[in-house]
Design a protein around this motif. Sequence first.
Motif, PDB file in Angstrom:
ATOM      1  N   GLU A 213      -3.849 -15.002  -5.001  1.00 46.12           N
ATOM      2  CA  GLU A 213      -2.966 -15.888  -4.233  1.00 46.12           C
ATOM      3  C   GLU A 213      -3.568 -16.286  -2.887  1.00 46.12           C
ATOM      4  OE1 GLU A 213       0.897 -14.083  -3.528  1.00 46.12           O
ATOM      5  OE2 GLU A 213       0.014 -12.431  -2.418  1.00 46.12           O
ATOM      6  N   GLN A 214      -2.804 -17.003  -2.122  1.00 42.51           N
ATOM      7  CA  GLN A 214      -3.240 -17.487  -0.821  1.00 42.51           C
ATOM      8  C   GLN A 214      -3.499 -16.324   0.137  1.00 42.51           C
ATOM      9  OE1 GLN A 214      -0.660 -18.622  -2.590  1.00 42.51           O
ATOM     10  NE2 GLN A 214      -0.436 -20.822  -2.410  1.00 42.51           N
ATOM     11  N   VAL A 215      -4.427 -16.542   1.076  1.00 35.61           N
ATOM     12  CA  VAL A 215      -4.695 -15.536   2.103  1.00 35.61           C
ATOM     13  C   VAL A 215      -5.122 -16.258   3.390  1.00 35.61           C
ATOM     14  CG1 VAL A 215      -7.185 -15.168   1.674  1.00 35.61           C
ATOM     15  CG2 VAL A 215      -5.755 -13.235   2.426  1.00 35.61           C
ATOM     16  N   ASN A 216      -5.150 -15.540   4.475  1.00 33.87           N
ATOM     17  CA  ASN A 216      -5.546 -16.107   5.787  1.00 33.87           C
ATOM     18  C   ASN A 216      -4.691 -17.319   6.167  1.00 33.87           C
ATOM     19  OD1 ASN A 216      -7.598 -14.188   5.920  1.00 33.87           O
ATOM     20  ND2 ASN A 216      -9.015 -15.524   4.816  1.00 33.87           N
ATOM     21  N   MET A 217      -3.401 -17.198   5.919  1.00 37.64           N
ATOM     22  CA  MET A 217      -2.521 -18.346   6.120  1.00 37.64           C
ATOM     23  C   MET A 217      -2.096 -18.544   7.570  1.00 37.64           C
ATOM     24  SD  MET A 217      -2.487 -19.743   3.289  1.00 37.64           S
ATOM     25  CE  MET A 217      -1.142 -20.776   2.770  1.00 37.64           C
ATOM     26  N   ALA A 218      -2.517 -17.654   8.459  1.00 39.26           N
ATOM     27  CA  ALA A 218      -2.072 -17.788   9.845  1.00 39.26           C
ATOM     28  C   ALA A 218      -2.863 -18.853  10.611  1.00 39.26           C
ATOM     29  CB  ALA A 218      -2.182 -16.443  10.559  1.00 39.26           C
ATOM     30  N   ASP A 219      -4.016 -19.260  10.102  1.00 41.90           N
ATOM     31  CA  ASP A 219      -4.813 -20.232  10.878  1.00 41.90           C
ATOM     32  C   ASP A 219      -4.358 -21.680  10.612  1.00 41.90           C
ATOM     33  OD1 ASP A 219      -5.926 -20.992   8.465  1.00 41.90           O
ATOM     34  OD2 ASP A 219      -7.890 -20.098   8.852  1.00 41.90           O
ATOM     35  N   ARG A 220      -5.024 -22.598  11.254  1.00 37.46           N
ATOM     36  CA  ARG A 220      -4.618 -24.000  11.190  1.00 37.46           C
ATOM     37  C   ARG A 220      -4.614 -24.541   9.760  1.00 37.46           C
ATOM     38  NH1 ARG A 220      -1.588 -27.113  11.801  1.00 37.46           N
ATOM     39  NH2 ARG A 220      -1.910 -29.334  12.052  1.00 37.46           N
ATOM     40  N   PHE A 221      -5.675 -24.271   9.041  1.00 40.02           N
ATOM     41  CA  PHE A 221      -5.796 -24.745   7.653  1.00 40.02           C
ATOM     42  C   PHE A 221      -4.676 -24.144   6.783  1.00 40.02           C
ATOM     43  CE2 PHE A 221      -7.556 -25.121   3.371  1.00 40.02           C
ATOM     44  CZ  PHE A 221      -8.231 -26.330   3.402  1.00 40.02           C
ATOM     45  N   GLY A 222      -4.402 -22.849   7.012  1.00 42.51           N
ATOM     46  CA  GLY A 222      -3.326 -22.173   6.297  1.00 42.51           C
ATOM     47  C   GLY A 222      -1.980 -22.820   6.588  1.00 42.51           C
ATOM     48  N   GLN A 223      -1.758 -23.172   7.844  1.00 44.22           N
ATOM     49  CA  GLN A 223      -0.495 -23.806   8.217  1.00 44.22           C
ATOM     50  C   GLN A 223      -0.318 -25.132   7.491  1.00 44.22           C
ATOM     51  OE1 GLN A 223       1.976 -22.308   9.969  1.00 44.22           O
ATOM     52  NE2 GLN A 223       0.539 -20.618   9.689  1.00 44.22           N
ATOM     53  N   ILE A 224      -1.421 -25.867   7.340  1.00 45.57           N
ATOM     54  CA  ILE A 224      -1.341 -27.156   6.638  1.00 45.57           C
ATOM     55  C   ILE A 224      -1.000 -26.927   5.163  1.00 45.57           C
ATOM     56  CG2 ILE A 224      -2.662 -29.205   5.928  1.00 45.57           C
ATOM     57  CD1 ILE A 224      -4.213 -28.894   8.611  1.00 45.57           C
ATOM     58  N   MET A 225      -1.609 -25.888   4.574  1.00 42.55           N
ATOM     59  CA  MET A 225      -1.291 -25.565   3.175  1.00 42.55           C
ATOM     60  C   MET A 225       0.191 -25.231   3.020  1.00 42.55           C
ATOM     61  SD  MET A 225      -4.632 -23.218   2.220  1.00 42.55           S
ATOM     62  CE  MET A 225      -3.958 -22.569   0.708  1.00 42.55           C
ATOM     63  N   ILE A 226       0.706 -24.442   3.974  1.00 36.42           N
ATOM     64  CA  ILE A 226       2.122 -24.054   3.916  1.00 36.42           C
ATOM     65  C   ILE A 226       3.019 -25.289   4.044  1.00 36.42           C
ATOM     66  CG2 ILE A 226       3.962 -22.781   5.110  1.00 36.42           C
ATOM     67  CD1 ILE A 226       1.820 -20.710   5.913  1.00 36.42           C
ATOM     68  N   GLU A 227       2.674 -26.156   5.015  1.00 35.79           N
ATOM     69  CA  GLU A 227       3.489 -27.365   5.212  1.00 35.79           C
ATOM     70  C   GLU A 227       3.517 -28.230   3.954  1.00 35.79           C
ATOM     71  OE1 GLU A 227       1.832 -29.150   8.737  1.00 35.79           O
ATOM     72  OE2 GLU A 227       2.409 -27.377   9.905  1.00 35.79           O
ATOM     73  N   ASN A 228       2.367 -28.344   3.297  1.00 35.33           N
ATOM     74  CA  ASN A 228       2.310 -29.143   2.070  1.00 35.33           C
ATOM     75  C   ASN A 228       3.218 -28.596   0.991  1.00 35.33           C
ATOM     76  OD1 ASN A 228       0.582 -31.172   2.844  1.00 35.33           O
ATOM     77  ND2 ASN A 228      -1.253 -30.015   2.306  1.00 35.33           N
ATOM     78  N   LEU A 229       3.252 -27.272   0.852  1.00 36.38           N
ATOM     79  CA  LEU A 229       4.119 -26.679  -0.166  1.00 36.38           C
ATOM     80  C   LEU A 229       5.580 -26.782   0.230  1.00 36.38           C
ATOM     81  CD1 LEU A 229       1.845 -23.702  -1.109  1.00 36.38           C
ATOM     82  CD2 LEU A 229       2.942 -25.170  -2.793  1.00 36.38           C
ATOM     83  N   GLN A 230       5.846 -26.600   1.526  1.00 39.30           N
ATOM     84  CA  GLN A 230       7.241 -26.666   1.977  1.00 39.30           C
ATOM     85  C   GLN A 230       7.812 -28.063   1.831  1.00 39.30           C
ATOM     86  OE1 GLN A 230       6.842 -24.878   5.798  1.00 39.30           O
ATOM     87  NE2 GLN A 230       7.602 -22.883   5.095  1.00 39.30           N
ATOM     88  N   ARG A 231       6.946 -29.056   2.005  1.00 39.23           N
ATOM     89  CA  ARG A 231       7.395 -30.429   1.854  1.00 39.23           C
ATOM     90  C   ARG A 231       7.964 -30.652   0.455  1.00 39.23           C
ATOM     91  NH1 ARG A 231       2.718 -33.309   3.551  1.00 39.23           N
ATOM     92  NH2 ARG A 231       3.049 -32.269   5.530  1.00 39.23           N
ATOM     93  N   ARG A 232       7.477 -29.881  -0.498  1.00 35.60           N
ATOM     94  CA  ARG A 232       7.987 -30.001  -1.860  1.00 35.60           C
ATOM     95  C   ARG A 232       9.107 -28.991  -2.116  1.00 35.60           C
ATOM     96  NH1 ARG A 232       2.922 -28.900  -5.037  1.00 35.60           N
ATOM     97  NH2 ARG A 232       4.383 -29.191  -6.731  1.00 35.60           N
ATOM     98  N   GLN A 233       9.674 -28.487  -1.024  1.00 37.90           N
ATOM     99  CA  GLN A 233      10.828 -27.573  -1.071  1.00 37.90           C
ATOM    100  C   GLN A 233      10.524 -26.250  -1.748  1.00 37.90           C
ATOM    101  OE1 GLN A 233      13.836 -30.255  -2.751  1.00 37.90           O
ATOM    102  NE2 GLN A 233      14.710 -30.234  -0.706  1.00 37.90           N
ATOM    103  N   CYS A 234       9.235 -25.880  -1.781  1.00 34.69           N
ATOM    104  CA  CYS A 234       8.879 -24.587  -2.339  1.00 34.69           C
ATOM    105  C   CYS A 234       9.173 -23.510  -1.315  1.00 34.69           C
ATOM    106  CB  CYS A 234       7.383 -24.546  -2.656  1.00 34.69           C
ATOM    107  SG  CYS A 234       7.079 -24.737  -4.370  1.00 34.69           S
ATOM    108  N   ASN A 235       9.833 -22.484  -1.770  1.00 30.53           N
ATOM    109  CA  ASN A 235      10.167 -21.381  -0.889  1.00 30.53           C
ATOM    110  C   ASN A 235       9.038 -20.354  -0.895  1.00 30.53           C
ATOM    111  OD1 ASN A 235      11.300 -19.341   0.555  1.00 30.53           O
ATOM    112  ND2 ASN A 235      12.868 -18.855  -0.970  1.00 30.53           N
ATOM    113  N   LEU A 236       8.230 -20.356   0.165  1.00 32.77           N
ATOM    114  CA  LEU A 236       7.101 -19.425   0.226  1.00 32.77           C
ATOM    115  C   LEU A 236       7.549 -18.139   0.907  1.00 32.77           C
ATOM    116  CD1 LEU A 236       4.366 -21.960   1.280  1.00 32.77           C
ATOM    117  CD2 LEU A 236       4.713 -20.966  -0.965  1.00 32.77           C
TER     118      LEU A 236
END
Length: 321
Positions: A213-236
């Motif tokens: 699964e995903q890792v190192n999500m605290a950095d800028r690139f990770g934040q963008i990945m999270i935003e992309n998934l959240q935009r699709r209403q995925c609950n991470l």
Amino acid sequence: TDSDTADEAVRATCDDASTCKRFATSKGYWSDPYIQYFVRQTGERKAPEINRGYYARVQGVNHLLDAFLQKTQCDCQVVNLGAGLDTSFWRLKAENTLPKKYFEVDFPMIVARKIHHIKAKSQLSKPLIETHSSDSLLLDGHSLDSDRYCIIGADLRDISSLEEKLRKFQINTELPTLFVSECVLVYMNPEQSYRLVHWAADTFHTAMFINYEQVNMADRFGQIMIENLQRRQCNLAGVDVCQSLDSQKERFLSTGWESVNALDMMTVYSLLPQDDMSRIERLEFLDEKELLQQLLQHYSICWAVKDALSLGDFKFKTITY
Ligand code: SAM
């Protein structure tokens, strides 16, 4: 309700994974003759970075899965958690390396779709029937049970119902058992995923757990990945565990697993067999490596072992095919 919407968005990730795998196989990254029966269209073009990422993911998970089957001489079980439309059962059948029984669990709605495809396509149902001894096969809307392959509709956040269903379909807690979760735990909150991996360690004396699964999500690139998934209403809900390789390992170390390893996918990528690597790097042109590196650094494979039978270590350094 909100939670139904969130679960629906999580279920939709199953199509993402299969569509990307279908596209990468159509480009020749690896071979999967069965995925076409679950995803008919090749779909729109995916970036070369994505295809290489999926290549590393599939090779990495398969490497550990095959190592487990080899060490146990297939006298074992595999439980794929959140399997989606995964085709490993058919690969292992074709390679003659099926475990005693191969289990899959996913939401009932996904399982119903998978069973529908299996029933409709002889290329999928024939291998399954070949491994089954009696005339009758248990098949209802949301479960399938045969001698060697079992698909269960269940919510992985409800452990008691999960265990009850696995036992109903004759899971054997005395056999070495491999759990695989590929992009699944991130959709559960940390308590739920801890409870799941704890239950696995508690219930099976000899077991391995592979988590991708995903890792190192605290950095800028990770934040963008999270935003992309959240935009699709995925609950991470589980994204907190994806902060670092250490937090990935901690989930297993604190729940009864004896030894744990974790690598980011950039490292895994660099350990994959060189000849196959030069083959796939010629498939599609990549003008700069930086995006690929960024992407691969944000995914990881973590594997934990609980080893009453002394199966020994599972390492990546020894990759040979
Ligand atoms: N493992 C497959 C693969 O890599 O191709 C599918 C990955 S997909 C990103 C995530 C899968 O996990 C989906 O099929 C989803 O339905 C399943 N899943 C997520 N949360 C689940 C839960 N609480 N119970 C059962 N299945 C779940």
